[in-house]
Design a protein around this motif. Structure first.
Motif, mmCIF file in Angstrom:
data_model
loop_
_atom_site.group_PDB
_atom_site.id
_atom_site.type_symbol
_atom_site.label_atom_id
_atom_site.label_comp_id
_atom_site.label_asym_id
_atom_site.label_seq_id
_atom_site.Cartn_x
_atom_site.Cartn_y
_atom_site.Cartn_z
ATOM 1 N N ILE A 101 -0.456 -6.488 1.297
ATOM 2 C CA ILE A 101 -1.722 -7.162 0.997
ATOM 3 C C ILE A 101 -1.380 -8.476 0.301
ATOM 4 N N GLU A 102 -1.779 -9.592 0.892
ATOM 5 C CA GLU A 102 -1.516 -10.911 0.313
ATOM 6 C C GLU A 102 -2.750 -11.373 -0.470
ATOM 7 N N LEU A 103 -2.528 -11.804 -1.717
ATOM 8 C CA LEU A 103 -3.628 -12.221 -2.596
ATOM 9 C C LEU A 103 -3.382 -13.624 -3.126
ATOM 10 N N LEU A 104 -4.473 -14.416 -3.222
ATOM 11 C CA LEU A 104 -4.464 -15.671 -3.960
ATOM 12 C C LEU A 104 -5.354 -15.460 -5.174
ATOM 13 N N MET A 105 -4.767 -15.539 -6.361
ATOM 14 C CA MET A 105 -5.459 -15.188 -7.596
ATOM 15 C C MET A 105 -5.737 -16.435 -8.441
ATOM 16 N N GLN A 106 -6.684 -16.292 -9.386
ATOM 17 C CA GLN A 106 -7.004 -17.362 -10.324
ATOM 18 C C GLN A 106 -7.287 -16.745 -11.687
ATOM 19 N N LEU B 232 0.842 -1.189 0.000
ATOM 20 C CA LEU B 232 0.000 0.000 0.000
ATOM 21 C C LEU B 232 0.884 1.247 0.000
ATOM 22 N N GLU B 233 0.800 2.031 -1.078
ATOM 23 C CA GLU B 233 1.568 3.253 -1.202
ATOM 24 C C GLU B 233 0.686 4.462 -0.877
ATOM 25 N N ARG B 234 1.329 5.615 -0.760
ATOM 26 C CA ARG B 234 0.584 6.840 -0.456
ATOM 27 C C ARG B 234 -0.442 7.118 -1.571
ATOM 28 N N GLY B 235 -1.683 7.400 -1.183
ATOM 29 C CA GLY B 235 -2.739 7.667 -2.142
ATOM 30 C C GLY B 235 -3.459 6.429 -2.638
ATOM 31 N N ASP B 236 -3.017 5.233 -2.243
ATOM 32 C CA ASP B 236 -3.653 3.987 -2.685
ATOM 33 C C ASP B 236 -4.895 3.684 -1.870
ATOM 34 N N THR B 237 -5.817 2.956 -2.500
ATOM 35 C CA THR B 237 -6.935 2.311 -1.814
ATOM 36 C C THR B 237 -6.946 0.860 -2.271
ATOM 37 N N ILE B 238 -7.662 0.027 -1.533
ATOM 38 C CA ILE B 238 -7.749 -1.382 -1.931
ATOM 39 C C ILE B 238 -8.364 -1.497 -3.322
ATOM 40 N N GLU B 239 -9.419 -0.724 -3.571
ATOM 41 C CA GLU B 239 -10.094 -0.810 -4.866
ATOM 42 C C GLU B 239 -9.160 -0.385 -5.999
ATOM 43 N N LYS B 240 -8.368 0.658 -5.773
ATOM 44 C CA LYS B 240 -7.441 1.120 -6.805
ATOM 45 C C LYS B 240 -6.350 0.081 -7.057
ATOM 46 N N MET B 241 -5.833 -0.542 -5.995
ATOM 47 C CA MET B 241 -4.795 -1.559 -6.160
ATOM 48 C C MET B 241 -5.308 -2.745 -6.967
ATOM 49 N N LEU B 242 -6.549 -3.143 -6.716
ATOM 50 C CA LEU B 242 -7.121 -4.264 -7.451
ATOM 51 C C LEU B 242 -7.396 -3.891 -8.905
ATOM 52 N N ALA B 243 -7.793 -2.630 -9.149
ATOM 53 C CA ALA B 243 -8.007 -2.184 -10.524
ATOM 54 C C ALA B 243 -6.697 -2.217 -11.311
ATOM 55 N N ASP B 244 -5.582 -1.926 -10.638
ATOM 56 C CA ASP B 244 -4.284 -1.919 -11.317
ATOM 57 C C ASP B 244 -3.879 -3.300 -11.815
ATOM 58 N N ILE B 245 -4.428 -4.355 -11.211
ATOM 59 C CA ILE B 245 -4.096 -5.715 -11.659
ATOM 60 C C ILE B 245 -5.275 -6.347 -12.409
ATOM 61 N N LYS C 147 -15.173 -3.997 -5.909
ATOM 62 C CA LYS C 147 -16.078 -3.223 -5.072
ATOM 63 C C LYS C 147 -16.548 -4.050 -3.879
ATOM 64 N N GLN C 148 -16.877 -5.327 -4.143
ATOM 65 C CA GLN C 148 -17.298 -6.216 -3.050
ATOM 66 C C GLN C 148 -16.179 -6.368 -2.019
ATOM 67 N N ILE C 149 -14.936 -6.596 -2.511
ATOM 68 C CA ILE C 149 -13.805 -6.837 -1.615
ATOM 69 C C ILE C 149 -13.539 -5.606 -0.757
ATOM 70 N N ALA C 150 -13.516 -4.417 -1.384
ATOM 71 C CA ALA C 150 -13.250 -3.181 -0.643
ATOM 72 C C ALA C 150 -14.319 -2.947 0.419
#
Length: 498
Positions: A161-166, A119-132, A140-143
């Motif tokens: 933030i630890e993620l398990l992706m598929q 998490l960097e300055r100015g980040d939100t969870i929703e923005k971080m997920l949009a970046d990937i 939106k649900q996760i945030a």
């Protein structure tokens, strides 16, 4: 009698060949081939009755005269009967070559993978997920679920933030988040998990925290505090250790490179092994050339917590022997030629060489009467301990936080840091001891020991001391300690003047 050469009666040479022989040679080869074929038929005839029933061609007489070779008719052989199966007894001693095995195809590569985001300055969870490239509905649900766990709190910058992706074959550019976890405190973890119906569920996991006793062992290389930190001890614990030793150890005369030390720490650890507190100092020992100095933490009934020797005597003296973790005196108290001014004068204190920024400690409890620039002394602090006794500290790089005239300080508190301000030839501390209004030799002062453990506390202390002394030899070594040979410290610049 002389013999003469005669020609043969026919008048030809003996070596000449007859033309008839040359014509008859192919016939001889044909007859030989037919004979070999008939011999093979006779051998087969004896073993195969079907071949024996075939009509046999009459033998041909040799032609009276040479004639061109005639091709013999082809011999037709009957198909042999299939060989009977070989029994296991006949195979004994032989090994059949196995048929080549067909390699099974490798399973397809897993479409799941792990990802760690910061998490960097100015980040939100929703923005971080949009970046990937996580789909909007999912992020939106996760945030929303995570905010429900955090309530009004916010994640700190730098949180991982630890993620398990598929990744789905039909949607390679829209990965799914199977789980998201964040652990703002070692004992608390927030987990967001994807359900079978595509929705997300939130869970808060609480880990039990328990104390764990560990030890750190090391050798002094450079300052004692830095040596302990390199071995795995936290800085606050090593600072306490140095302060507890400073009452009884003459760091200038007794402390040498390579001397061994052990500190006993009480860590706080979660049930899954995460350290929530790196370690509070319980006890420690420093092995000097001629003796071993031991300090043990203990709280008497109704008293304040402090450090005591193994015999139960408080380590606290009226004044510290040394106001910092230093090991080299560069100039003693007395008359000398001033290295900058060039004339003889009284050197009214003791100079201790130390790297710039080394913390300087208050030698005793007292009140600040001066703090700031003071001519040739550079940055200077003076403490009044009693109506008769004061101490002074000069050439600091800067004064300690909160140190100003009128402020009370406790013994061992940081009042400044080593520097080379004022009339100074290098980084060092100029330390003065003032008694009755005039400077005296700090190293010649006698300081009485404070109180010892007594009464009902004595038995309790002795039991605790035995326990700690045993654990300093048997407790597990702290997990993050990786003993390595430290680099040789740079030799401090020797200060020859004030």
């Amino acid at each position: 009698m002389v013999m003469k050469d005669f020609t043969s009666p026919s008048g030809r040479s003996k070596t000449a060949k007859s033309p008839a022989f040359a014509l008859f040679r192919p016939v001889l080869f044909a007859i030989g081939a037919i004979g070999l074929a008939l011999g093979g038929l006779m051998l087969t005839h004896r073993s195969n009755p079907e071949i024996a029933a075939l009509p046999t061609a009459p033998p041909q007489a040799a032609p009276p005269a040479p004639s061109p070779p005639v091709a013999s008719p082809p011999v037709v052989l009957a198909d042999p009967e299939p060989a009977p199966p070989v029994s296991s007894a006949e195979l004994k001693g032989f090994q059949m070559k196995p048929a080549d095995q067909i390699a099974e195809p490798e399973p397809p590569a897993s479409d799941r993978y792990e990802l760690t985001l910061r998490l960097e300055r100015g980040d939100t969870i929703e923005k971080m997920l949009a970046d990937i490239d996580v789909p909007e509905a999912d992020r939106k649900q996760i945030a929303e679920k995570l905010q429900g766990l955090l309530k009004k709190k916010k994640l700190a910058i730098g949180e991982t933030i630890e993620l398990l992706m598929q990744t789905l074959p039909d949607q390679p550019d829209a990965p799914r988040v199977l789980t998201l976890s964040v652990r703002p405190q070692p004992e608390r973890e927030f987990i967001i998990s994807r359900q079978d119906d595509g929705t997300y569920a939130a869970e808060e996991k609480i880990y039990k925290v328990s104390p764990r006793i560990v030890r750190v062992e090391g050798e002094r290389s450079g300052s004692l505090e830095q040596s302990g930190m390199r071995a795995g001890a936290p800085s606050p614990a090593m600072t306490e250790f140095v302060r507890a030793l400073s009452y009884d150890v003459d760091f200038q005369r007794e402390l040498k490179q390579g001397q061994k030390f052990t500190v006993l720490l009480e860590q706080l650890v979660t049930s899954d092994g995460r350290v929530t507190h790196p370690g509070r100092l319980l006890a420690g020992e420093l092995r000097l050339l001629k003796r071993t100095v031991t300090v043990i933490r203990f709280r008497p009934q109704g008293g304040a917590e402090g450090f005591y020797s193994a015999q139960g005597e408080s380590v606290v003296r009226s004044f510290l022997r040394t106001p910092m973790d230093a090991s080299k005196i560069t100039s003693h108290f007395g008359m000398r030629e001033h290295p900058i001014l060039g004339f003889s004068a009284l050197h009214a204190g003791v100079d201790f060489a130390a790297p710039p920024g080394t913390p300087i400690l208050a030698a005793g409890t007292g009140k600040v009467v001066m703090a700031g620039p003071n001519g040739g002394y550079g940055n200077y602090v003076k403490l009044q301990h009693t109506s008769d006794v004061a101490t002074a500290y000069a050439h600091m790089s800067r004064v300690g936080p909160g140190i100003k005239p009128g402020v009370s300080v406790r013994q061992g508190q940081v009042i400044g840091f080593v520097g080379t301000t004022g009339l100074s030839t290098g980084p060092h501390l100029h330390y003065e001891f003032i008694r009755g209004g005039r400077q005296v030799n700090p190293l010649a002062q006698k300081f009485a020991m404070r109180a010892a453990v007594g009464g009902k506390d004595a038995a309790r202390f002795q039991g605790l001391a035995r326990q700690y002394l045993t654990q300093m030899k048997s407790a597990p070594v702290v997990a993050n300690a990786k003993p390595t040979k430290p680099k040789e410290p740079a030799a401090p610049q020797i200060a020859k003047g004030d």
